[in-house]
Design a protein around this motif. Sequence first.
Motif, PDB file in Angstrom:
ATOM      1  N   ALA A   1       0.820  -1.222   0.000  1.00  0.00           N
ATOM      2  CA  ALA A   1       0.000   0.000   0.000  1.00  0.00           C
ATOM      3  C   ALA A   1       0.849   1.265   0.000  1.00  0.00           C
ATOM      4  O   ALA A   1       0.314   2.370  -0.169  1.00  0.00           O
ATOM      5  N   THR A   2       2.153   1.110   0.183  1.00  0.00           N
ATOM      6  CA  THR A   2       3.037   2.288   0.135  1.00  0.00           C
ATOM      7  C   THR A   2       3.830   2.354  -1.165  1.00  0.00           C
ATOM      8  O   THR A   2       4.755   3.157  -1.295  1.00  0.00           O
ATOM      9  N   GLU A   3       3.499   1.480  -2.130  1.00  0.00           N
ATOM     10  CA  GLU A   3       4.190   1.468  -3.430  1.00  0.00           C
ATOM     11  C   GLU A   3       3.843   2.731  -4.227  1.00  0.00           C
ATOM     12  O   GLU A   3       2.948   3.498  -3.866  1.00  0.00           O
ATOM     13  N   VAL A   4       4.516   2.910  -5.349  1.00  0.00           N
ATOM     14  CA  VAL A   4       4.274   4.093  -6.179  1.00  0.00           C
ATOM     15  C   VAL A   4       3.224   3.842  -7.267  1.00  0.00           C
ATOM     16  O   VAL A   4       2.626   4.783  -7.779  1.00  0.00           O
ATOM     17  N   ASP A   5       3.003   2.580  -7.612  1.00  0.00           N
ATOM     18  CA  ASP A   5       2.046   2.248  -8.667  1.00  0.00           C
ATOM     19  C   ASP A   5       0.622   2.373  -8.112  1.00  0.00           C
ATOM     20  O   ASP A   5       0.202   1.592  -7.260  1.00  0.00           O
ATOM     21  N   VAL A   6      -0.124   3.351  -8.612  1.00  0.00           N
ATOM     22  CA  VAL A   6      -1.443   3.671  -8.043  1.00  0.00           C
ATOM     23  C   VAL A   6      -2.411   2.490  -8.151  1.00  0.00           C
ATOM     24  O   VAL A   6      -3.090   2.132  -7.176  1.00  0.00           O
ATOM     25  N   ASP A   7      -2.489   1.853  -9.322  1.00  0.00           N
ATOM     26  CA  ASP A   7      -3.414   0.725  -9.501  1.00  0.00           C
ATOM     27  C   ASP A   7      -3.100  -0.409  -8.532  1.00  0.00           C
ATOM     28  O   ASP A   7      -4.004  -1.031  -7.967  1.00  0.00           O
ATOM     29  N   PHE A   8      -1.823  -0.674  -8.359  1.00  0.00           N
ATOM     30  CA  PHE A   8      -1.404  -1.750  -7.467  1.00  0.00           C
ATOM     31  C   PHE A   8      -1.742  -1.409  -6.011  1.00  0.00           C
ATOM     32  O   PHE A   8      -2.205  -2.256  -5.252  1.00  0.00           O
ATOM     33  N   VAL A   9      -1.522  -0.158  -5.634  1.00  0.00           N
ATOM     34  CA  VAL A   9      -1.837   0.276  -4.265  1.00  0.00           C
ATOM     35  C   VAL A   9      -3.342   0.128  -4.000  1.00  0.00           C
ATOM     36  O   VAL A   9      -3.754  -0.375  -2.948  1.00  0.00           O
ATOM     37  N   ARG A  10      -4.153   0.570  -4.948  1.00  0.00           N
ATOM     38  CA  ARG A  10      -5.611   0.445  -4.785  1.00  0.00           C
ATOM     39  C   ARG A  10      -6.018  -1.008  -4.564  1.00  0.00           C
ATOM     40  O   ARG A  10      -6.805  -1.321  -3.682  1.00  0.00           O
ATOM     41  N   LYS A  11      -5.458  -1.879  -5.395  1.00  0.00           N
ATOM     42  CA  LYS A  11      -5.801  -3.299  -5.277  1.00  0.00           C
ATOM     43  C   LYS A  11      -5.311  -3.853  -3.932  1.00  0.00           C
ATOM     44  O   LYS A  11      -5.986  -4.703  -3.331  1.00  0.00           O
ATOM     45  N   ALA A  12      -4.166  -3.394  -3.462  1.00  0.00           N
ATOM     46  CA  ALA A  12      -3.634  -3.868  -2.184  1.00  0.00           C
ATOM     47  C   ALA A  12      -4.543  -3.454  -1.031  1.00  0.00           C
ATOM     48  O   ALA A  12      -4.814  -4.254  -0.118  1.00  0.00           O
ATOM     49  N   VAL A  13      -5.027  -2.211  -1.065  1.00  0.00           N
ATOM     50  CA  VAL A  13      -5.930  -1.736  -0.006  1.00  0.00           C
ATOM     51  C   VAL A  13      -7.230  -2.538  -0.031  1.00  0.00           C
ATOM     52  O   VAL A  13      -7.744  -2.962   1.008  1.00  0.00           O
ATOM     53  N   ARG A  14      -7.754  -2.769  -1.231  1.00  0.00           N
ATOM     54  CA  ARG A  14      -8.973  -3.586  -1.337  1.00  0.00           C
ATOM     55  C   ARG A  14      -8.723  -4.999  -0.826  1.00  0.00           C
ATOM     56  O   ARG A  14      -9.599  -5.630  -0.233  1.00  0.00           O
ATOM     57  N   ALA A  15      -7.518  -5.502  -1.068  1.00  0.00           N
ATOM     58  CA  ALA A  15      -7.181  -6.859  -0.620  1.00  0.00           C
ATOM     59  C   ALA A  15      -7.236  -6.961   0.898  1.00  0.00           C
ATOM     60  O   ALA A  15      -7.656  -7.985   1.446  1.00  0.00           O
TER      61      ALA A  15
END
Length: 964
Positions: free
Chosen positions: A362-376
Amino acid sequence: MTDSKYFTTTKKGEIFELKAELNSDKKEKKKEAVKKVIASMTVGKDVSALFPDVVNCMQTDNLELKKLVYLYLMNYAKSQPDMAIMAVNTFVKDCEDPNPLIRALAVRTMGCIRVDKITEYLCEPLRKCLKDEDPYVRKTAAVCVAKLHDINAQLVEDQGFLDTLKDLISDSNPMVVANAVAALSEIAESHPNSNLLDLNPQTINKLLTALNECTEWGQIFILDCLANYSPKDDREAQSICERVTPRLSHANSAVVLSAVKVLMKFMEMLSKDLDYYGTLLKKLAPPLVTLLSAEPELQYVALRNINLIVQKRPEILKHEMKVFFVKYNDPIYVKLEKLDIMIRLASQANIAQVLAELKEYATEVDVDFVRKAVRAIGRCAIKVEQSAERCVSTLLDLIQTKVNYVVQEAIVVIKDIFRKYPNKYESVIATLCENLDSLDEPEARAAMIWIVGEYAERIDNADELLESFLEGFHDESTQVQLQLLTAIVKLFLKKPTETQELVQQVLSLATQDSDNPDLRDRGYIYWRLLSTDPVAAKEVVLAEKPLISEETDLIEPTLLDELICHIGTLASVYHKPPSAFVEGSRGVQHKRLPPRSGSNESTESPDVAPSAAAQPTEQQPAVIPSQGDLLGDLLNLDLGPPVNVPPIPSSTVQMGAMDLLGGGLDSLLGGDLSGSPAIGAGYGTPAVMPTSLNAPLGGGLNDLFDLAGGMGMPSGSYVAPKTVWLPAAKAKGLEISGTFSRRMGHIYMDLCLMNKAMQVMTDFAIQFNRNSFGMAPAAPLQVNAPLAPNQTIEASLPLNTVGPVMKMDPLTNLQVAVKNNIDVFYFSCLYPINMLFVEDGKMDRQIFLATWKDIPNENEVQFQIKDCHLNADAVTNKLQSNNIFTVAKRNVEGQDMLYQSLKLTNGIWVLAELRIQPGNPNYTLSFFSLCCMPAMVVLSYGSGFGVIAEMQSPRGIPTCFPGI
């Protein structure tokens, strides 16, 4: 020197020079010339003019030269079919050459030349090559049969090549076996109903023997063939699994996935109590993990397949969580897929590890990946109850970062956590409210509004928060508007005295100032509920909500079973069955996993989806509200026979009396005519049919005289063509189309049920909601046989008009619920008003005259009916077949005057005058009534003749009827 010199020539008159070199006596010069020709062909130059000269070079013993000439032939034979015939003799001769390489080359080239004239000459050489002593020639000939079948299937069957191909499965050479299997599989795909690959234990044994000695692609062909076999019992399934398992250690990932497909399929037949079952699970994990060390593209394909395997059998990889942890240099598509699998494998044992990883992501720079991580993180909280508190704490930490998109995603998932665990984590609401101003994404705003509305009694300034959203109501997305409307209604029901102005404001915005039909409809429902029965409104709006499920994105079990059978193919990457993306005439065969051997095994294990056969008998979750619910009468399916309600005698309902709709005849108009002294003064525009209903406008007769090309019946009323009422996309594959008909004095709903899903449909039942004329089923819906995939069944449902009555808008709107073994589905349709015209609608002449005289002139409404080319007698006959009766007829100044009457099922009488001028296709239709005119009857009556251009009321206000 390299071959690049052949591509660098810039000579003028090149074709002429090549022609001379091709006809040279020197072999080396001839060979050089052919190479130049092939080079020119490769770069796109047209060298077809050299066809005869190149063909002459076929007469050579040089294998390299022969290959080049054959390559040229394959390219140009289609454009020069007549010239290609010249080469046939050489082909036939080469098929008997002592060198097996030349024999194989000749038969391969003949198979690649798709010219009908040449295929006739191919049969004899091919027959010899299929029985050649050299295995290389036999394996080449086997593939040639498949190519020939694609050109001329009938020729292959007539020549008996398919039987020869089947014999090659027993060949001593494994490569011949593999090619024979590949060829038969290819042919079987284009003929799904043919039983070409007649697999039996003996054949399977031969294939398994050949499996160990084949090339890697040969092994894939054989494994794919094995996957189509259904073992007769669990012992045979185990034996096959034991012999296929060594393929898991193969270096080629395609072989590994094909082996996994076979094992996953046959594991269905193995008992979980077997020691071998556990051993097999352990053996499946390492090869799948190894696939993840390949390059990213292969990793992605492997991950998409693993995603399916984990949904079917999560126990295979439950101890391998770490391999799915994301690496910093993984491409985004690999990262997202790994994240998905991590959530599917999350359990109480590994949740601490998973949460630590997700927080890091959730602290990564890739926005799409961060969003998916938070949802996870939210999905983990919903899946593993013991971890919910830690997940909420993690989400709060992320909110404190104040990173906009992280905060918004966190609020969306916290809403889902509240729905899963109500009244447990509400202490975090204050923190959420602090971030209200930073929300700019519709989904996050909608989630926050839902939280405020749901827990309004715990938020002191809930009304102020919701009012702040209301200021820009029309600028919000539909999702936010709908949520805001519901939240304010909830707030009003919880704090009625403080929020009365707020609820009136939002209802006004939703109903009067909005163009969105969904928003407007929901606003009207709330308004009607709150104004008529606040107690019922509270029960509906503040009802206890069902908990959300753990996994909302799981693939449907029957589709998952089919995709497991397609592991290692494009279907497993797309997560769609082949029929969804394979185009063309070839039939696509739906594959299924074999039934499990143990009788109760599928229900014992939570990770195994129940078989299709077991599903109908299982207790389905209740999806039908109680009768007390306002929608209960529609949703509560009465699956027993209809209750016999004594019919109301038509003679007891006199004209002008209060009808069953509770509003007198004026309610038929769809407008408020109360207080109108005459019809002319209060006649409004008829209710417009909703665009979502696939029915003729106004539910009229839709052209009694077949002017619209409907199904006119020689004896009986007009029957409109069937239209689609319930599309398959909205009913999990069930498509319902239908129409209404009146036969022998009874009303029927004629249905056509089509199954576009991948599973059998059974246990059909139907129920109507209350409607304007009390329309109800007179008997249960009879669907005698199970509805198989791609099957269509016609059913005729008898109806009566003794059901409960409630005024609908439009008047002939009918709300229907249909149930089957899959679910309950709802749709609306319009029934033509002429279904309600009864057979005893001819009024006595004396009564007609007396009634006619009593009607004041201002109660007349006139219509212009255009483009109807029928005389008075034809009109009379047509209308009489639809229960509109001519009481009297007279001729005034050359104009035919027809005086007519009709009666509805609820006893309402309607009188009419029709003026027909011979030779004039435009008629004048006048309706008279003591109180008002039934608009729907007017509309249907008019459409029976032709086109109503406009309806003119005595006040001079034209009302257009487009499309009739």
